[in-house]
Design an enzyme around this catalytic site. Sequence first.
Site, PDB file in Angstrom:
ATOM      1  N   GLU A  60       0.872  -1.178   0.000  1.00 14.73           N
ATOM      2  CA  GLU A  60       0.000   0.000   0.000  1.00 14.73           C
ATOM      3  C   GLU A  60       0.904   1.221   0.000  1.00 14.73           C
ATOM      4  OE1 GLU A  60      -3.089  -0.291  -0.370  1.00 14.73           O
ATOM      5  OE2 GLU A  60      -3.449  -2.367   0.192  1.00 14.73           O
ATOM      6  N   CYS A 105      -2.152   9.446   2.535  1.00 14.97           N
ATOM      7  CA  CYS A 105      -1.856   8.769   1.268  1.00 14.97           C
ATOM      8  C   CYS A 105      -2.932   9.054   0.237  1.00 14.97           C
ATOM      9  CB  CYS A 105      -1.686   7.275   1.486  1.00 14.97           C
ATOM     10  SG  CYS A 105      -3.065   6.518   2.359  1.00 14.97           S
TER      11      CYS A 105
HETATM   12  P1  NDP Z   1       8.510   4.795   4.186  1.00 12.69           P
HETATM   13  O1  NDP Z   1       8.423   4.122   2.887  1.00 12.69           O
HETATM   14  O2  NDP Z   1       9.635   5.701   4.446  1.00 12.69           O
HETATM   15  O3  NDP Z   1       8.512   3.741   5.393  1.00 12.69           O
HETATM   16  C1  NDP Z   1       7.461   2.808   5.581  1.00 12.69           C
HETATM   17  C2  NDP Z   1       7.937   1.735   6.528  1.00 12.69           C
HETATM   18  O4  NDP Z   1       8.951   0.963   5.901  1.00 12.69           O
HETATM   19  C3  NDP Z   1       8.567   2.287   7.804  1.00 12.69           C
HETATM   20  O5  NDP Z   1       8.238   1.457   8.892  1.00 12.69           O
HETATM   21  C4  NDP Z   1      10.038   2.196   7.479  1.00 12.69           C
HETATM   22  O6  NDP Z   1      10.853   2.164   8.625  1.00 12.69           O
HETATM   23  C5  NDP Z   1      10.088   0.884   6.742  1.00 12.69           C
HETATM   24  N1  NDP Z   1      11.268   0.689   5.914  1.00 12.69           N
HETATM   25  C6  NDP Z   1      12.152   1.609   5.449  1.00 12.69           C
HETATM   26  N2  NDP Z   1      13.104   1.004   4.691  1.00 12.69           N
HETATM   27  C7  NDP Z   1      12.819  -0.321   4.681  1.00 12.69           C
HETATM   28  C8  NDP Z   1      13.417  -1.455   4.067  1.00 12.69           C
HETATM   29  N3  NDP Z   1      14.488  -1.362   3.293  1.00 12.69           N
HETATM   30  N4  NDP Z   1      12.862  -2.671   4.269  1.00 12.69           N
HETATM   31  C9  NDP Z   1      11.735  -2.800   5.032  1.00 12.69           C
HETATM   32  N5  NDP Z   1      11.139  -1.756   5.640  1.00 12.69           N
HETATM   33  C10 NDP Z   1      11.656  -0.523   5.458  1.00 12.69           C
HETATM   34  O7  NDP Z   1       7.102   5.523   4.344  1.00 12.69           O
HETATM   35  P2  NDP Z   1       6.715   6.598   5.424  1.00 12.69           P
HETATM   36  O8  NDP Z   1       6.793   6.006   6.789  1.00 12.69           O
HETATM   37  O9  NDP Z   1       7.479   7.820   5.112  1.00 12.69           O
HETATM   38  O10 NDP Z   1       5.164   6.819   5.128  1.00 12.69           O
HETATM   39  C11 NDP Z   1       4.712   7.714   4.203  1.00 12.69           C
HETATM   40  C12 NDP Z   1       4.343   7.013   2.905  1.00 12.69           C
HETATM   41  O11 NDP Z   1       3.375   6.014   3.187  1.00 12.69           O
HETATM   42  C13 NDP Z   1       3.694   7.940   1.907  1.00 12.69           C
HETATM   43  O12 NDP Z   1       4.204   7.684   0.618  1.00 12.69           O
HETATM   44  C14 NDP Z   1       2.233   7.553   1.984  1.00 12.69           C
HETATM   45  O13 NDP Z   1       1.519   7.853   0.824  1.00 12.69           O
HETATM   46  C15 NDP Z   1       2.333   6.095   2.240  1.00 12.69           C
HETATM   47  N6  NDP Z   1       1.089   5.600   2.823  1.00 12.69           N
HETATM   48  C16 NDP Z   1       0.296   4.782   2.080  1.00 12.69           C
HETATM   49  C17 NDP Z   1      -0.908   4.358   2.586  1.00 12.69           C
HETATM   50  C18 NDP Z   1      -1.761   3.406   1.823  1.00 12.69           C
HETATM   51  O14 NDP Z   1      -2.553   2.702   2.452  1.00 12.69           O
HETATM   52  N7  NDP Z   1      -1.671   3.325   0.513  1.00 12.69           N
HETATM   53  C19 NDP Z   1      -1.393   4.779   3.896  1.00 12.69           C
HETATM   54  C20 NDP Z   1      -0.475   5.607   4.609  1.00 12.69           C
HETATM   55  C21 NDP Z   1       0.726   6.004   4.059  1.00 12.69           C
HETATM   56  P3  NDP Z   1      11.402   3.550   9.244  1.00 12.69           P
HETATM   57  O15 NDP Z   1      10.290   4.552   9.212  1.00 12.69           O
HETATM   58  O16 NDP Z   1      11.715   3.153  10.612  1.00 12.69           O
HETATM   59  O17 NDP Z   1      12.524   3.946   8.374  1.00 12.69           O
END
Ligand code: NDP
Length: 481
Positions: A229, A263
Site C-alpha cells: 500500500e 496517502c
Molecule cells: P517509508 O516508505 O519511508 O517507510 C514505511 C515503513 O517501511 C517504515 O516502517 C520504514 O521504517 C520501513 N522501511 C524503510 N526502509 C525499509 C526497508 N528497506 N525494508 C523494510 N522496511 C523498510 O514511508 P513513510 O513512513 O514515510 O510513510 C509515508 C508514505 O506512506 C507515503 O508515501 C504515503 O503515501 C504512504 N502511505 C500509504 C498508505 C496506503 O494505504 N496506501 C497509507 C499511509 C501512508 P522507518 O520509518 O523506521 O525507516
Amino acid sequence: MTQTEHRQRTDDAAAQVETTAQVEAAAEAARSAARWWDVQGFRGRRGWLRDFARVLARGADELAGVIARETGKPDDDALLEVMLAVEHLDWASRNAKRVLRRRSVRSGVVGIDQAASVGYRPYGAVGVIGPWNYPLYTPMGSIAYALAAGNAVVFKPSELTPGVGEWLARAWQSLAPPQPVLQVVTGDGAVGAALCRAGVDKVAFTGSTATAKRVMATCAESLTPLVAECGGKDAMLVAADADLDAAAEYAVFGGLGNAGQTCAGVERIYVADGVFDEFVAAVTARVRAVRAGTDYGPMTMPAQAEIVRAQIADALRGGGRALVGGEDSTQGRTIEPVVLTGVAPDSTAATDETFGPVLVIEPVADLDEGVRRANASRYGLGASVFTADADAGRAVADRLDCGVVTVNSVLGFAGVPALPFGGTGDSGFGRIHGDDGLREFATVKSMTVTRFATPLKLMTMRRRRRDVRVARIMLRLRHGR
Ligand code: NDP
C-alpha cells in the site's frame, strides 16, 4: 507539545532497536503462535479480537495521546484515528468466518462426480510494516485482517512512531493470551528488512513507493508474498454543476487535513472552466482561515518539509502561480497552507506525491479532460468527483484509474470497513479492508471429494473407446453448436 519535545520523544523512542536475531526470534515465535491461533477457529479468534477492540476503545484517549505526541497531529485527529482502527478490528473479527469459511462451488458437467469446495487457510506469520502518518489506522488495516484470518503478526512501526506499536503490543498482552499472536519489533528500515528476511509467510507493507520496491526486492529473495500500500497523487474533479461550497470544503479538508500527510489526500484539483474562478475563491477563502499548527500539526518527518519546499519552488520556476502562500510557507516544520495554479504538467508538484498542505488547482474544459489529466499519473490510489448529477458522477468515477473513488465527498471509504482499500500502478497492489482484505491474508485451498462413481470413466489409463466417443459428443453438443 513544543517541536523540541516532539523531537525528543521520537528520538528517545527510536533508540530502542531490535537486532536481527531478535526479529528472527519474534518471527519464529509468531509461526508457533499461529498454530495455536489457527486452532482457536473463527469463533475463538472473534472473542479475543473483540476483547482487544474493547481494550483499545477503553484506552482510546491514552492511545490517541501517544499518536498525537509522536506525529504532532491534533488530539481530535488522533482520536478519530483510534475510532476508525477499532471499527476495522471489529468488522474484521465479525466477518472473517463469513468470508473465509469453506464454501461449495458447482462441479460442472465434467466434474459432476466430485463435490467441489474452496477454503482459505492462514499464511502463518505475517510481517506488517507501517508508516508514520496514520501510525495506528493504517497498519491496523493489515493487523486486524491478518489476525482475523488466523495469522500471527509481527508489527514493525515506523521509527518515528514506535510508541503506538508498543502501546498496541501492551494492550494485546494485557489480555494474557498464552501465545504471542501479536508482537512488535521497533527500529528503522534495517529492522523492516530483517523482518522481511526473518521467515514470515507474508509481508504487508504500507509506505512510500520507493521503499516498497526495496521491500519487494527483499521479499523476492525468499519468494515471500507481499501486499504493498503505497503513496498517491489523488485528483479531485469538479464539474460545472457541482455544489462549489461543498466541493471547496472537502478540497480543503482532503488537502490540508493531517498537514497533507494522507496517502489518499487531495493533491490535484481539476475544475470545469466556467466555475474555476468561483471555486478558487471558495477554496482560497477557506484555506486562509486554516490555522497551521492548530488545525493540523507539523511535518512528522522533518525531511518532508524540504520535499514540499522543493516541489513548490519547482512549480513556481516552471511558470506556476501561488494563490495562497508560496515557497516561504515552508520555513520550519509546520508548513503554512499553499494553493498553486498554472503548474506545468511535468513539474514535480504535479507528478510526485507532495505529502504536505499544498493544493494544485487547474481549469479543464470538462470532466472528460479532467479524467484524462487525473489518469495521466503513475499513481492510482484514490480520487473524487463532484457533480450534481450522481449518475454522471458514477460514470466518471468508473473511468478513473484508481483503487478507491468517492462522489461528492473525499476519503468517504475510510469509515466503511466493508470497502477494500488499495491502489494501482505506483500506489501498489493487493487490498486491505473488506472481504478482499481478509482474503489477502489467506491462501486458497481448493478441494474435491468424490461423491459417486461416474459411468463415464475418463480419468484412467484404461479409458474405454465408448467413453471417449461419449466425451466427444458431449463436447460438440455443449460448445460446438
Ligand atoms: P517509508 O516508505 O519511508 O517507510 C514505511 C515503513 O517501511 C517504515 O516502517 C520504514 O521504517 C520501513 N522501511 C524503510 N526502509 C525499509 C526497508 N528497506 N525494508 C523494510 N522496511 C523498510 O514511508 P513513510 O513512513 O514515510 O510513510 C509515508 C508514505 O506512506 C507515503 O508515501 C504515503 O503515501 C504512504 N502511505 C500509504 C498508505 C496506503 O494505504 N496506501 C497509507 C499511509 C501512508 P522507518 O520509518 O523506521 O525507516
